[in-house]
Design a protein around this motif. Sequence first.
Motif, PDB file in Angstrom:
ATOM      1  N   HIS A 270       0.914  -1.015  -0.064  1.00 34.37           N
ATOM      2  CA  HIS A 270       0.286   0.254   0.196  1.00 34.37           C
ATOM      3  C   HIS A 270       0.974   1.068  -0.026  1.00 34.37           C
ATOM      4  O   HIS A 270       0.313   2.213  -0.153  1.00 34.37           O
ATOM      5  N   ARG A 271       1.990   1.283   0.019  1.00 29.90           N
ATOM      6  CA  ARG A 271       3.143   2.370  -0.779  1.00 29.90           C
ATOM      7  C   ARG A 271       2.803   3.159   0.545  1.00 29.90           C
ATOM      8  O   ARG A 271       3.028   4.003   0.553  1.00 29.90           O
ATOM      9  N   ILE A 272       2.938   2.379   2.335  1.00 33.36           N
ATOM     10  CA  ILE A 272       2.197   3.784   3.621  1.00 33.36           C
ATOM     11  C   ILE A 272       4.231   3.850   3.874  1.00 33.36           C
ATOM     12  O   ILE A 272       5.024   2.801   4.203  1.00 33.36           O
ATOM     13  N   PRO A 273       4.264   4.830   4.306  1.00 38.27           N
ATOM     14  CA  PRO A 273       5.833   5.115   4.628  1.00 38.27           C
ATOM     15  C   PRO A 273       5.953   5.004   6.021  1.00 38.27           C
ATOM     16  O   PRO A 273       4.363   4.846   7.004  1.00 38.27           O
ATOM     17  N   ILE A 274       6.946   4.041   6.441  1.00 39.02           N
ATOM     18  CA  ILE A 274       6.884   3.732   8.509  1.00 39.02           C
ATOM     19  C   ILE A 274       8.031   4.764   8.921  1.00 39.02           C
ATOM     20  O   ILE A 274       8.993   5.379   7.927  1.00 39.02           O
ATOM     21  N   ARG A 275       7.835   5.071   9.719  1.00 39.19           N
ATOM     22  CA  ARG A 275       8.587   5.432  11.052  1.00 39.19           C
ATOM     23  C   ARG A 275       8.950   5.165  11.828  1.00 39.19           C
ATOM     24  O   ARG A 275       8.018   4.674  12.843  1.00 39.19           O
ATOM     25  N   ILE A 276       9.910   4.671  12.168  1.00 36.74           N
ATOM     26  CA  ILE A 276      10.763   4.243  13.267  1.00 36.74           C
ATOM     27  C   ILE A 276      10.854   5.475  14.699  1.00 36.74           C
ATOM     28  O   ILE A 276      11.992   6.413  14.231  1.00 36.74           O
ATOM     29  N   ALA A 277      10.320   5.353  15.613  1.00 33.73           N
ATOM     30  CA  ALA A 277      10.735   5.877  16.491  1.00 33.73           C
ATOM     31  C   ALA A 277      10.905   5.858  17.578  1.00 33.73           C
ATOM     32  O   ALA A 277      10.160   4.577  18.315  1.00 33.73           O
ATOM     33  N   ASN A 278      11.449   6.744  18.257  1.00 37.23           N
ATOM     34  CA  ASN A 278      11.607   5.974  20.057  1.00 37.23           C
ATOM     35  C   ASN A 278      11.396   6.651  21.310  1.00 37.23           C
ATOM     36  O   ASN A 278      10.908   7.872  21.102  1.00 37.23           O
ATOM     37  N   THR A 279      10.159   6.016  21.770  1.00 40.81           N
ATOM     38  CA  THR A 279       9.305   6.915  22.975  1.00 40.81           C
ATOM     39  C   THR A 279       9.512   7.062  23.716  1.00 40.81           C
ATOM     40  O   THR A 279       9.353   8.075  24.198  1.00 40.81           O
ATOM     41  N   ASP A 280      11.634   6.797  24.242  1.00 41.39           N
ATOM     42  CA  ASP A 280      12.318   7.902  25.377  1.00 41.39           C
ATOM     43  C   ASP A 280      12.520   8.575  24.634  1.00 41.39           C
ATOM     44  O   ASP A 280      13.622   9.862  25.285  1.00 41.39           O
ATOM     45  N   ASN A 281      12.345   9.440  23.278  1.00 48.77           N
ATOM     46  CA  ASN A 281      13.145  10.482  23.067  1.00 48.77           C
ATOM     47  C   ASN A 281      12.716  11.045  21.530  1.00 48.77           C
ATOM     48  O   ASN A 281      12.551  10.956  20.526  1.00 48.77           O
ATOM     49  N   PRO A 282      11.296  11.429  22.091  1.00 50.97           N
ATOM     50  CA  PRO A 282      10.553  11.216  20.760  1.00 50.97           C
ATOM     51  C   PRO A 282      10.146  12.542  19.863  1.00 50.97           C
ATOM     52  O   PRO A 282       9.879  12.462  18.342  1.00 50.97           O
ATOM     53  N   SER A 283      11.336  13.175  20.194  1.00 52.91           N
ATOM     54  CA  SER A 283      11.944  14.738  19.343  1.00 52.91           C
ATOM     55  C   SER A 283      12.982  13.917  18.784  1.00 52.91           C
ATOM     56  O   SER A 283      12.535  14.362  17.104  1.00 52.91           O
ATOM     57  N   ALA A 284      13.927  12.778  18.437  1.00 53.04           N
ATOM     58  CA  ALA A 284      14.580  12.594  17.921  1.00 53.04           C
ATOM     59  C   ALA A 284      13.663  12.101  16.745  1.00 53.04           C
ATOM     60  O   ALA A 284      12.749  12.034  16.493  1.00 53.04           O
ATOM     61  N   LYS A 285      14.246  12.222  15.169  1.00 51.65           N
ATOM     62  CA  LYS A 285      13.474  12.085  14.240  1.00 51.65           C
ATOM     63  C   LYS A 285      13.447  10.883  13.550  1.00 51.65           C
ATOM     64  O   LYS A 285      12.646  10.553  12.536  1.00 51.65           O
ATOM     65  N   GLY A 286      13.895  10.005  13.995  1.00 52.17           N
ATOM     66  CA  GLY A 286      13.920   8.628  13.743  1.00 52.17           C
ATOM     67  C   GLY A 286      14.146   8.135  12.460  1.00 52.17           C
ATOM     68  O   GLY A 286      15.095   8.589  11.429  1.00 52.17           O
ATOM     69  N   THR A 287      13.849   6.874  12.397  1.00 50.26           N
ATOM     70  CA  THR A 287      14.209   6.361  10.628  1.00 50.26           C
ATOM     71  C   THR A 287      12.966   6.454   9.555  1.00 50.26           C
ATOM     72  O   THR A 287      12.145   5.745  10.113  1.00 50.26           O
ATOM     73  N   MET A 288      13.157   6.808   8.572  1.00 49.00           N
ATOM     74  CA  MET A 288      12.335   6.541   7.416  1.00 49.00           C
ATOM     75  C   MET A 288      12.237   5.825   6.847  1.00 49.00           C
ATOM     76  O   MET A 288      13.335   5.761   5.664  1.00 49.00           O
ATOM     77  N   VAL A 289      11.474   4.607   6.297  1.00 51.60           N
ATOM     78  CA  VAL A 289      11.484   3.230   5.440  1.00 51.60           C
ATOM     79  C   VAL A 289      10.514   4.425   4.851  1.00 51.60           C
ATOM     80  O   VAL A 289       9.265   4.306   4.442  1.00 51.60           O
ATOM     81  N   LEU A 290      10.679   3.777   3.065  1.00 48.05           N
ATOM     82  CA  LEU A 290      10.007   5.130   2.081  1.00 48.05           C
ATOM     83  C   LEU A 290       9.680   3.973   0.799  1.00 48.05           C
ATOM     84  O   LEU A 290      10.928   3.193   0.664  1.00 48.05           O
ATOM     85  N   ALA A 291       8.901   3.867   0.427  1.00 45.80           N
ATOM     86  CA  ALA A 291       9.022   3.656  -0.825  1.00 45.80           C
ATOM     87  C   ALA A 291      10.465   3.189  -1.896  1.00 45.80           C
ATOM     88  O   ALA A 291      10.631   2.358  -2.271  1.00 45.80           O
ATOM     89  N   GLU A 292      10.722   4.990  -1.985  1.00 39.29           N
ATOM     90  CA  GLU A 292      11.074   5.428  -2.752  1.00 39.29           C
ATOM     91  C   GLU A 292      12.294   6.574  -1.869  1.00 39.29           C
ATOM     92  O   GLU A 292      12.321   7.139  -1.507  1.00 39.29           O
ATOM     93  N   ARG A 293      13.687   6.108  -2.093  1.00 40.86           N
ATOM     94  CA  ARG A 293      14.762   7.189  -1.184  1.00 40.86           C
ATOM     95  C   ARG A 293      14.557   8.476  -1.592  1.00 40.86           C
ATOM     96  O   ARG A 293      14.363   8.696  -3.078  1.00 40.86           O
ATOM     97  N   THR A 294      14.207   9.519  -1.211  1.00 45.30           N
ATOM     98  CA  THR A 294      14.458  11.139  -2.082  1.00 45.30           C
ATOM     99  C   THR A 294      15.859  10.965  -1.967  1.00 45.30           C
ATOM    100  O   THR A 294      15.841  11.892  -2.861  1.00 45.30           O
ATOM    101  N   HIS A 295      16.609  10.568  -0.849  1.00 45.13           N
ATOM    102  CA  HIS A 295      17.851  11.492  -1.510  1.00 45.13           C
ATOM    103  C   HIS A 295      19.316  10.343  -0.967  1.00 45.13           C
ATOM    104  O   HIS A 295      18.662   9.268   0.101  1.00 45.13           O
ATOM    105  N   LEU A 296      20.642  10.108  -1.743  1.00 40.97           N
ATOM    106  CA  LEU A 296      21.742   8.981  -1.144  1.00 40.97           C
ATOM    107  C   LEU A 296      22.010   9.503  -0.633  1.00 40.97           C
ATOM    108  O   LEU A 296      23.408  10.300  -1.061  1.00 40.97           O
TER     109      LEU A 296
END
Length: 453
Positions: A270-296
């Motif tokens: 369903h091409r839904i982006p995923i964000r992995i984030a930390n409950t103990d540090n919610p302001s950290a950006k986390g990791t985005m898992v995307l169908a296609e990378r926006t930059h390498l």
Amino acid sequence: MIVCKFGGSSLASGAQIRKACSIILDNAERRIVVVSAPGIRTNVPGDKKMTDLLIDLTNVRWAGLEGNMELLAISDRLFSLVSELDLHPSIADQLLAEIARRSEDTTVHHKIYRDGIVSLGEAISGRVVTEYLHSIGVKAKLVDPRDAGLVLSFYSGLTQILPESYDNLSTLASEEELVIFPGFYGLTEEGNTITFSRGGSDISGAVVAAATEADLYENWTDQDHVYAANPNYINDPEPIKEISYSEMRELAYIGFSIIHPEALEPLFSHRIPIRIANTDNPSAKGTMVLAERTHLDNVVTGIAANDDFCTINIRRVLLNQERGILLRILTIFNELDINVEHVPSGIDSLSVIVRGTEFTLEDELVLRDRLQLELGMNDIEVTRNLAVIMIVGEGMRDTVGVIARAAAAIARENISIEVIMSDYHEISCIFMMSKYEMNRAMHGLYNEFFPRS
Ligand code: ASP
């Protein structure tokens, strides 16, 4: 709309549940919350996950014992949670009564018995989180996955999602109140409670996100990011800010276990982006898992390693000219129920790569016999204790010399490479070596692709 899933560490105690709830309330787009069972509390030595406590209870009760100690441990956990959140103790009493009720009837099939009890870990989180939200004046609705139509079946050793689940769950998108949805279990067509495999709340979250066509699926864990290498091997590895679906799949195969591998398919399709984030540090950006990378940023995104591999090497002159021989060899593996991971081949030889723990010495004896008797293979060599290291990166496809750099880095460590494999899509390359050399090879590769300044 965001579907967010909170893992066990994010719900392990009253304090963690408060943090999770403030994250939920921080963004009005977070409309559906999938919860795991309470996990391990970091400040309690020897603590256990609620799911493990329930499994312990299942085992002793099934063996005909009372299970008083196990019930006590569960009750302890429940009452602490409820009191830490200033909720009424009757909530813990009711949940405990349900556990006791389900553990009464040992006349049913073992799997039905086990799943019925083990699923209660997530049911507990669902109830406690909902009650806590009510207590702070938030309108929230607890939705039991079985009532919402998460229909599952057990087939070939795996819990499978029946297609009607997506239609059934799509109505969650139009709920007015915040939805709290226990992960990990659903209902069979026969009306029994059934769980996914361990860590399966991710799968529930993924199915709900896909069914409701969420704009984002958030997976709240206890880490700021996914890292470029496992911190158990590499000290302070670089965080990954962005990773593609394909990269995630490749890395998950060898051991990046941040999301349950079976959760990826519903999200990817369903091409839904995923964000992995930390409950103990919610302001950290986390990791985005995307169908296609926006930059390498880097030619290699991650390096994964696993030391549980084994090769069965078969040699016969002109093997490559024998029509159908691969099929006949693999049929024997299939009939012996040995899962084949890769089959690199040469002119007079081929190797079948399997997981070491899935290939017992007994399997080896039977396999050797059958290859010899049925196909006349006399030159068979089995090499155990092998490691696989995989470098993965979308950037590899269009960059010349990445594999040369990797091989040179391994050579500098004076390690002999047993097998190299890269597929047509060229976003990953696998190197195999003795498992005793895996650590050094990891360091060599990491330093080559992620030099520290
Ligand atoms: N509670 C289950 C487990 O510990 C499922 C999950 O947490 O995702 O495996």
